[in-house]
Write a protein that holds these residues in place. Structure first.
Motif, PDB file in Angstrom:
ATOM      1  N   SER A  19       0.808  -1.220   0.000  1.00  0.00           N
ATOM      2  CA  SER A  19       0.000   0.000   0.000  1.00  0.00           C
ATOM      3  C   SER A  19       0.844   1.274   0.000  1.00  0.00           C
ATOM      4  O   SER A  19       0.628   2.155  -0.841  1.00  0.00           O
ATOM      5  N   PRO A  20       1.815   1.439   0.909  1.00  0.00           N
ATOM      6  CA  PRO A  20       2.626   2.656   0.850  1.00  0.00           C
ATOM      7  C   PRO A  20       3.525   2.730  -0.381  1.00  0.00           C
ATOM      8  O   PRO A  20       3.751   3.820  -0.926  1.00  0.00           O
ATOM      9  N   LEU A  21       4.056   1.592  -0.826  1.00  0.00           N
ATOM     10  CA  LEU A  21       4.888   1.613  -2.030  1.00  0.00           C
ATOM     11  C   LEU A  21       4.077   2.108  -3.229  1.00  0.00           C
ATOM     12  O   LEU A  21       4.555   2.892  -4.044  1.00  0.00           O
ATOM     13  N   ARG A  22       2.835   1.664  -3.315  1.00  0.00           N
ATOM     14  CA  ARG A  22       1.967   2.110  -4.402  1.00  0.00           C
ATOM     15  C   ARG A  22       1.570   3.569  -4.223  1.00  0.00           C
ATOM     16  O   ARG A  22       1.584   4.352  -5.172  1.00  0.00           O
ATOM     17  N   HIS A  23       1.208   3.954  -2.997  1.00  0.00           N
ATOM     18  CA  HIS A  23       0.744   5.319  -2.748  1.00  0.00           C
ATOM     19  C   HIS A  23       1.822   6.343  -3.070  1.00  0.00           C
ATOM     20  O   HIS A  23       1.527   7.403  -3.638  1.00  0.00           O
ATOM     21  N   TRP A  24       3.075   6.043  -2.706  1.00  0.00           N
ATOM     22  CA  TRP A  24       4.164   6.970  -2.970  1.00  0.00           C
ATOM     23  C   TRP A  24       4.874   6.660  -4.296  1.00  0.00           C
ATOM     24  O   TRP A  24       5.963   7.115  -4.548  1.00  0.00           O
ATOM     25  N   LYS A  25       4.219   5.869  -5.118  1.00  0.00           N
ATOM     26  CA  LYS A  25       4.593   5.678  -6.527  1.00  0.00           C
ATOM     27  C   LYS A  25       5.993   5.106  -6.717  1.00  0.00           C
ATOM     28  O   LYS A  25       6.782   5.579  -7.542  1.00  0.00           O
ATOM     29  N   ALA A  26       6.299   4.053  -5.971  1.00  0.00           N
ATOM     30  CA  ALA A  26       7.543   3.324  -6.222  1.00  0.00           C
ATOM     31  C   ALA A  26       7.478   2.724  -7.622  1.00  0.00           C
ATOM     32  O   ALA A  26       6.449   2.188  -8.024  1.00  0.00           O
ATOM     33  N   ILE A  35       8.359  -6.671  -3.374  1.00  0.00           N
ATOM     34  CA  ILE A  35       7.337  -5.898  -4.074  1.00  0.00           C
ATOM     35  C   ILE A  35       7.940  -4.673  -4.747  1.00  0.00           C
ATOM     36  O   ILE A  35       7.629  -4.374  -5.908  1.00  0.00           O
ATOM     37  N   ALA A  36       8.808  -3.939  -4.043  1.00  0.00           N
ATOM     38  CA  ALA A  36       9.430  -2.763  -4.636  1.00  0.00           C
ATOM     39  C   ALA A  36      10.259  -3.147  -5.861  1.00  0.00           C
ATOM     40  O   ALA A  36      10.269  -2.433  -6.875  1.00  0.00           O
ATOM     41  N   HIS A  37      10.941  -4.278  -5.776  1.00  0.00           N
ATOM     42  CA  HIS A  37      11.722  -4.765  -6.921  1.00  0.00           C
ATOM     43  C   HIS A  37      10.808  -5.074  -8.106  1.00  0.00           C
ATOM     44  O   HIS A  37      11.094  -4.690  -9.242  1.00  0.00           O
ATOM     45  N   ALA A  38       9.685  -5.738  -7.834  1.00  0.00           N
ATOM     46  CA  ALA A  38       8.746  -6.075  -8.912  1.00  0.00           C
ATOM     47  C   ALA A  38       8.115  -4.834  -9.517  1.00  0.00           C
ATOM     48  O   ALA A  38       7.748  -4.829 -10.702  1.00  0.00           O
ATOM     49  N   MET A  39       7.988  -3.777  -8.724  1.00  0.00           N
ATOM     50  CA  MET A  39       7.441  -2.515  -9.233  1.00  0.00           C
ATOM     51  C   MET A  39       8.427  -1.783 -10.136  1.00  0.00           C
ATOM     52  O   MET A  39       8.051  -0.831 -10.819  1.00  0.00           O
ATOM     53  N   GLY A  40       9.682  -2.199 -10.121  1.00  0.00           N
ATOM     54  CA  GLY A  40      10.684  -1.602 -11.003  1.00  0.00           C
ATOM     55  C   GLY A  40      11.548  -0.547 -10.365  1.00  0.00           C
ATOM     56  O   GLY A  40      12.339   0.111 -11.052  1.00  0.00           O
ATOM     57  N   ALA A  41      11.444  -0.357  -9.051  1.00  0.00           N
ATOM     58  CA  ALA A  41      12.257   0.642  -8.365  1.00  0.00           C
ATOM     59  C   ALA A  41      13.686   0.137  -8.182  1.00  0.00           C
ATOM     60  O   ALA A  41      13.952  -1.071  -8.242  1.00  0.00           O
ATOM     61  N   HIS A  42      14.602   1.073  -7.955  1.00  0.00           N
ATOM     62  CA  HIS A  42      15.958   0.730  -7.516  1.00  0.00           C
ATOM     63  C   HIS A  42      15.868   0.555  -6.008  1.00  0.00           C
ATOM     64  O   HIS A  42      15.595   1.512  -5.277  1.00  0.00           O
ATOM     65  N   VAL A  43      16.096  -0.662  -5.524  1.00  0.00           N
ATOM     66  CA  VAL A  43      15.807  -0.997  -4.128  1.00  0.00           C
ATOM     67  C   VAL A  43      17.100  -1.107  -3.326  1.00  0.00           C
ATOM     68  O   VAL A  43      18.021  -1.847  -3.690  1.00  0.00           O
ATOM     69  N   VAL A  44      17.119  -0.373  -2.215  1.00  0.00           N
ATOM     70  CA  VAL A  44      18.233  -0.431  -1.274  1.00  0.00           C
ATOM     71  C   VAL A  44      17.706  -0.963   0.053  1.00  0.00           C
ATOM     72  O   VAL A  44      16.784  -0.387   0.637  1.00  0.00           O
TER      73      VAL A  44
END
Length: 348
Positions: A166-173, A194-203
């Motif tokens: 929910s927050p990853l989507r809301h803040w447009k990761a 999830i952040a990785h699957a959304m295409g973000a650079h994940v740290v």
């Protein structure tokens, strides 16, 4: 109907086998034979009265997957045999602004939790998923589209998955965004996936060097040891969004310093005592924000389940028998699980 379950009769008593009563399905109800139920830290907090307001007998569990075994006469979206899930809420007022927008978790009048929430059913409060079956109003039941052999690992998506999605989507990761995930546990490992699957650079941020390879395996592009000042400084002012899953008090300034202008640090971990007050100056010189997020509404939870099915995302789990719940709680307190316990209801 009488149903076998596992619960406690008091804060100082263990979770053991008990019999509970479930209502017969009404016109809009779905009866579910539970296959698996995840074990959330919230379960432990509630059953041991570490959070106020626990009602007994307490049957925890809000990461539920199973199969429909009966439906009421007015049910249109589900049929016997369907694979379904139930998450953290089983009702809300259904008419406030938040409910109208499908954000039932922010219901102005208070949502009804899957356990320990008010209900007309005996014993006067909801009893959760540490049980063989449950009856839920149709609009709070979710469709599961993962393969049958992944069902146990799907269960934690109903809490840990939606809490991070929910927050990853809301803040447009997504592509072009640098996203941090603080903590690699039940919530954090889902956040990385999830952040990785959304295409973000994940740290991924962890205090333990031993988790570096694990974090990369979950999908992190980089791993930072948060107690290493040099590693932290190297990322100063570079994050669009940081999701903090840690449920223990710690200094938030270390992470707000890593945000870009207009960046957000979102808290989803709920510590037993407050974090030290953050520096106001660190926020105003950069228009930075510290925010919070709570699970997700029913539409977004369904969206999360579909997203995870499409991308092959499930939780990393350890299956336990119902009789091992207390031992699992003790291991949870020591962070001795990678990364979520799941109860095999067949063991009841």
């Amino acid at each position: 109907m009488t149903t076998k379950a596992y619960g406690a009769h008091a804060a100082d008593q263990p979770v053991t086998a008990i019999d509970i009563e479930r209502r017969a399905p009404g016109p809009g109800d779905v009866q579910i034979d539970i296959a698996y139920c995840g074990v959330c830290h919230s379960d432990l907090h509630t059953v041991r009265s570490e959070w106020p307001g626990t009602l007994y007998p307490c049957v925890p569990g809000h990461e539920i997957v199973g199969h429909v075994s009966a439906v009421g006469s007015d049910v249109s979206g589900f049929k016997v045999g369907d694979t379904v899930g139930v998450g953290c809420l089983v009702d809300s007022c259904r008419h406030c602004a938040s409910c109208d927008e499908g954000l039932e978790q922010y219901c102005t009048n208070g949502f009804v939790g899957t356990y320990n929430g008010p209900t007309a059913d005996a014993p006067g409060h909801t009893l959760g998923g540490y049980a063989q079956r449950i009856v839920v109003e149709q609009r709070f039941v979710l469709k599961i589209r993962h393969p049958e052999d992944q069902l146990a690992a799907v269960a934690p998506l109903l809490c840990a998955g939606i809490t991070t999605y929910s927050p990853l989507r809301h803040w447009k990761a997504g592509p072009g965004k640098k996203v941090g995930i603080v903590g690699i546990g039940g919530l954090g490992h889902m956040g990385i996936k999830i952040a990785h699957a959304m295409g973000a650079h994940v740290v991924a941020f962890t205090t333990s060097e031993s988790k570096r390879d694990e974090a990369h395996g979950l999908g992190a592009d980089e791993v930072v040891i948060s107690k290493d000042a040099a590693q932290m400084k190297a990322h100063a002012g570079s994050f669009d969004f940081i999701l903090n899953t840690v449920a223990a008090p710690h200094v938030l300034d270390a992470f707000t310093a890593l945000l870009k202008r207009d960046g957000t640090l979102c808290l989803v971990g709920a510590p037993a005592s407050p974090h030290p007050s953050p520096s106001v100056m660190g926020l105003i010189f950069g228009r930075k924000a510290i925010a919070g997020s709570l699970i997700g509404g029913i539409p977004e939870t369904q969206e999360m389940l579909d997203f995870c099915a499409e991308h092959g995302i499930v939780a990393d789990i350890e299956m336990i028998a119902a009789g091992d719940i207390e031992a699992a709680y003790e291991r949870m307190l020591k962070s001795d699980v990678k990364y979520r316990f799941v109860i095999d209801t067949a063991s009841m």
